[in-house]
Scaffold this motif. Structure first.
Motif, mmCIF file in Angstrom:
data_model
loop_
_atom_site.group_PDB
_atom_site.id
_atom_site.type_symbol
_atom_site.label_atom_id
_atom_site.label_comp_id
_atom_site.label_asym_id
_atom_site.label_seq_id
_atom_site.Cartn_x
_atom_site.Cartn_y
_atom_site.Cartn_z
ATOM 1 N N LEU A 110 0.828 -1.200 0.000
ATOM 2 C CA LEU A 110 0.000 0.000 0.000
ATOM 3 C C LEU A 110 0.867 1.256 0.000
ATOM 4 C CD1 LEU A 110 -2.718 1.383 0.017
ATOM 5 C CD2 LEU A 110 -2.799 1.066 2.501
ATOM 6 N N ALA A 111 1.944 1.253 0.765
ATOM 7 C CA ALA A 111 2.836 2.416 0.815
ATOM 8 C C ALA A 111 3.412 2.714 -0.566
ATOM 9 C CB ALA A 111 3.952 2.186 1.823
ATOM 10 N N ALA A 112 3.876 1.707 -1.274
ATOM 11 C CA ALA A 112 4.440 1.918 -2.614
ATOM 12 C C ALA A 112 3.374 2.448 -3.570
ATOM 13 C CB ALA A 112 5.037 0.611 -3.141
ATOM 14 N N HIS A 113 2.194 1.881 -3.500
ATOM 15 C CA HIS A 113 1.097 2.328 -4.369
ATOM 16 C C HIS A 113 0.710 3.774 -4.037
ATOM 17 C CE1 HIS A 113 -2.482 1.896 -6.863
ATOM 18 N NE2 HIS A 113 -3.138 2.512 -5.893
ATOM 19 N N TYR A 114 0.584 4.079 -2.767
ATOM 20 C CA TYR A 114 0.181 5.406 -2.318
ATOM 21 C C TYR A 114 1.218 6.454 -2.750
ATOM 22 C CZ TYR A 114 -1.766 8.869 0.945
ATOM 23 O OH TYR A 114 -2.327 9.983 1.507
ATOM 24 N N LEU A 115 2.489 6.127 -2.591
ATOM 25 C CA LEU A 115 3.548 7.074 -2.948
ATOM 26 C C LEU A 115 3.599 7.366 -4.448
ATOM 27 C CD1 LEU A 115 6.471 5.974 -0.614
ATOM 28 C CD2 LEU A 115 5.130 8.095 -0.507
ATOM 29 N N SER A 116 3.091 6.471 -5.264
ATOM 30 C CA SER A 116 3.065 6.729 -6.705
ATOM 31 C C SER A 116 2.146 7.910 -7.026
ATOM 32 C CB SER A 116 2.641 5.484 -7.483
ATOM 33 O OG SER A 116 1.263 5.202 -7.289
ATOM 34 N N ARG A 117 1.150 8.175 -6.186
ATOM 35 C CA ARG A 117 0.235 9.311 -6.386
ATOM 36 C C ARG A 117 0.516 10.463 -5.428
ATOM 37 N NH1 ARG A 117 -4.907 9.354 -8.445
ATOM 38 N NH2 ARG A 117 -4.424 11.537 -8.299
ATOM 39 N N GLN A 118 1.099 10.150 -4.284
ATOM 40 C CA GLN A 118 1.360 11.151 -3.245
ATOM 41 C C GLN A 118 2.849 11.095 -2.870
ATOM 42 O OE1 GLN A 118 -0.788 13.313 -1.972
ATOM 43 N NE2 GLN A 118 -2.833 12.462 -2.010
ATOM 44 N N PRO A 119 3.755 11.468 -3.778
ATOM 45 C CA PRO A 119 5.198 11.298 -3.500
ATOM 46 C C PRO A 119 5.692 12.076 -2.283
ATOM 47 C CG PRO A 119 4.841 12.544 -5.537
ATOM 48 C CD PRO A 119 3.506 12.047 -5.099
ATOM 49 N N LYS A 120 5.062 13.178 -1.950
ATOM 50 C CA LYS A 120 5.515 13.958 -0.792
ATOM 51 C C LYS A 120 5.180 13.263 0.529
ATOM 52 C CE LYS A 120 5.662 18.311 -3.153
ATOM 53 N NZ LYS A 120 5.334 19.703 -3.206
ATOM 54 N N ALA A 121 4.368 12.224 0.483
ATOM 55 C CA ALA A 121 4.014 11.475 1.694
ATOM 56 C C ALA A 121 5.182 10.623 2.189
ATOM 57 C CB ALA A 121 2.793 10.599 1.437
ATOM 58 N N LYS A 122 6.262 10.538 1.420
ATOM 59 C CA LYS A 122 7.421 9.742 1.827
ATOM 60 C C LYS A 122 7.942 10.194 3.192
ATOM 61 C CE LYS A 122 11.842 8.041 0.223
ATOM 62 N NZ LYS A 122 12.827 8.011 -0.860
ATOM 63 N N LEU A 123 7.949 11.484 3.422
ATOM 64 C CA LEU A 123 8.386 12.030 4.711
ATOM 65 C C LEU A 123 7.501 11.503 5.836
ATOM 66 C CD1 LEU A 123 9.925 14.055 6.561
ATOM 67 C CD2 LEU A 123 8.175 15.713 5.942
ATOM 68 N N TYR A 124 6.181 11.532 5.640
ATOM 69 C CA TYR A 124 5.250 11.096 6.684
ATOM 70 C C TYR A 124 5.368 9.601 6.964
ATOM 71 C CZ TYR A 124 3.286 15.655 5.668
ATOM 72 O OH TYR A 124 3.119 16.998 5.466
ATOM 73 N N LEU A 125 5.644 8.826 5.932
ATOM 74 C CA LEU A 125 5.801 7.383 6.123
ATOM 75 C C LEU A 125 7.007 7.059 7.007
ATOM 76 C CD1 LEU A 125 4.842 5.941 2.648
ATOM 77 C CD2 LEU A 125 3.842 5.312 4.845
ATOM 78 N N GLN A 126 7.957 7.978 7.107
ATOM 79 C CA GLN A 126 9.130 7.766 7.939
ATOM 80 C C GLN A 126 8.863 8.084 9.416
ATOM 81 O OE1 GLN A 126 12.188 10.146 6.093
ATOM 82 N NE2 GLN A 126 12.030 9.037 4.162
ATOM 83 N N LEU A 127 7.742 8.748 9.683
ATOM 84 C CA LEU A 127 7.402 9.122 11.053
ATOM 85 C C LEU A 127 6.561 8.025 11.690
ATOM 86 C CD1 LEU A 127 6.495 12.855 10.376
ATOM 87 C CD2 LEU A 127 8.668 11.946 11.232
ATOM 88 N N ALA A 128 6.917 7.627 12.890
ATOM 89 C CA ALA A 128 6.302 6.472 13.546
ATOM 90 C C ALA A 128 4.819 6.651 13.851
ATOM 91 C CB ALA A 128 7.050 6.154 14.838
ATOM 92 N N ASP A 129 4.348 7.897 13.983
ATOM 93 C CA ASP A 129 2.948 8.086 14.361
ATOM 94 C C ASP A 129 1.989 8.077 13.169
ATOM 95 O OD1 ASP A 129 4.180 10.782 13.881
ATOM 96 O OD2 ASP A 129 2.102 11.425 14.153
ATOM 97 N N PHE A 130 2.497 7.981 11.950
ATOM 98 C CA PHE A 130 1.620 7.973 10.775
ATOM 99 C C PHE A 130 1.240 6.550 10.394
ATOM 100 C CE2 PHE A 130 2.679 12.323 10.472
ATOM 101 C CZ PHE A 130 1.698 12.915 9.698
ATOM 102 N N THR A 131 -0.010 6.392 10.053
ATOM 103 C CA THR A 131 -0.531 5.082 9.676
ATOM 104 C C THR A 131 -1.581 5.246 8.584
ATOM 105 O OG1 THR A 131 -1.446 3.031 10.545
ATOM 106 C CG2 THR A 131 -2.378 5.041 11.408
ATOM 107 N N PHE A 132 -1.803 4.181 7.856
ATOM 108 C CA PHE A 132 -2.847 4.195 6.832
ATOM 109 C C PHE A 132 -4.197 3.900 7.461
ATOM 110 C CE2 PHE A 132 0.720 3.340 3.916
ATOM 111 C CZ PHE A 132 0.469 4.337 2.984
ATOM 112 N N VAL A 133 -5.183 4.598 6.982
ATOM 113 C CA VAL A 133 -6.572 4.304 7.332
ATOM 114 C C VAL A 133 -7.296 4.008 6.023
ATOM 115 C CG1 VAL A 133 -7.275 6.746 7.339
ATOM 116 C CG2 VAL A 133 -8.627 5.080 8.579
ATOM 117 N N ARG A 134 -8.038 2.923 6.052
ATOM 118 C CA ARG A 134 -8.863 2.527 4.913
ATOM 119 C C ARG A 134 -10.290 2.940 5.211
ATOM 120 N NH1 ARG A 134 -6.174 -2.582 3.577
ATOM 121 N NH2 ARG A 134 -5.415 -2.194 1.479
ATOM 122 N N PHE A 135 -10.966 3.417 4.201
ATOM 123 C CA PHE A 135 -12.356 3.817 4.351
ATOM 124 C C PHE A 135 -13.232 2.840 3.582
ATOM 125 C CE2 PHE A 135 -9.810 7.658 4.849
ATOM 126 C CZ PHE A 135 -10.279 8.121 6.068
#
Length: 164
Positions: A110-135
């Motif tokens: 999911l992280a690889a797929h998400y980063l293909s559309r949201q490349p700036k999210a790479k920084l947030y993925l490195q932070l321990a408090d960030f997580t994916f939420v599915r709706f």
């Protein structure tokens, strides 16, 4: 007076899927512990199956609200540069939030797929408090512009030919 909200047709389904596919952020509505409503902006994307996801901080008020009460709503669709903002299409999604653990084997996919559309999210993925939420979408309302209101089921939002 007849119901002004129509059942989904192929054009409405296509427009709704297009709004989801093009959205990079959404308005998220939640209920806080005291029952007060809160609306905030979150990053928005689709997982490989075409379902809505976001990457959110565990420190955010809306994250605590979603953990307490997973029922929520998302609004996608932005007004164009010209004309009445209310004449532009928008999609309201009624959902239930579910969190994906960083230890889940699906997290990396999911992280690889998400980063293909949201490349700036790479920084947030490195932070321990960030997580994916599915709706998990339970229903939707499409306002396709003046006089074009549709009620959609979750299945109406799935890409044609999908089994989801």
């Amino acid at each position: 007076m007849p119901d002004p909200v129509r059942p989904a047709d192929d054009d409405a389904r296509g427009l709704a899927r297009s709004l989801m596919a093009s959205a990079r952020f959404a308005a998220l509505g939640v209920l806080l512990d005291d029952g007060s409503p809160l609306v905030t902006r979150v990053a928005f994307g689709l997982d490989p199956q075409g379902d809505p996801v976001s990457l959110i901080s565990g420190l955010a008020l809306h994250t605590a609200a979603l953990r307490q009460r997973p029922a929520c709503a998302l609004l996608v669709g932005e007004p164009g540069d010209k004309g009445d903002p209310l004449s532009h299409p928008r999609l309201s999604l009624m959902c239930r939030a579910g969190f994906l653990s960083r230890q889940d084997p699906e997290h990396e996919v999911l992280a690889a797929h998400y980063l293909s559309r949201q490349p700036k999210a790479k920084l947030y993925l490195q932070l321990a408090d960030f997580t994916f939420v599915r709706f998990a979408v339970t229903g939707a309302h499409l306002n396709g512009g003046f006089g074009k209101a549709f009620r959609l089921a979750a299945a109406d939002l799935q890409p044609p030919g999908s089994t989801g």
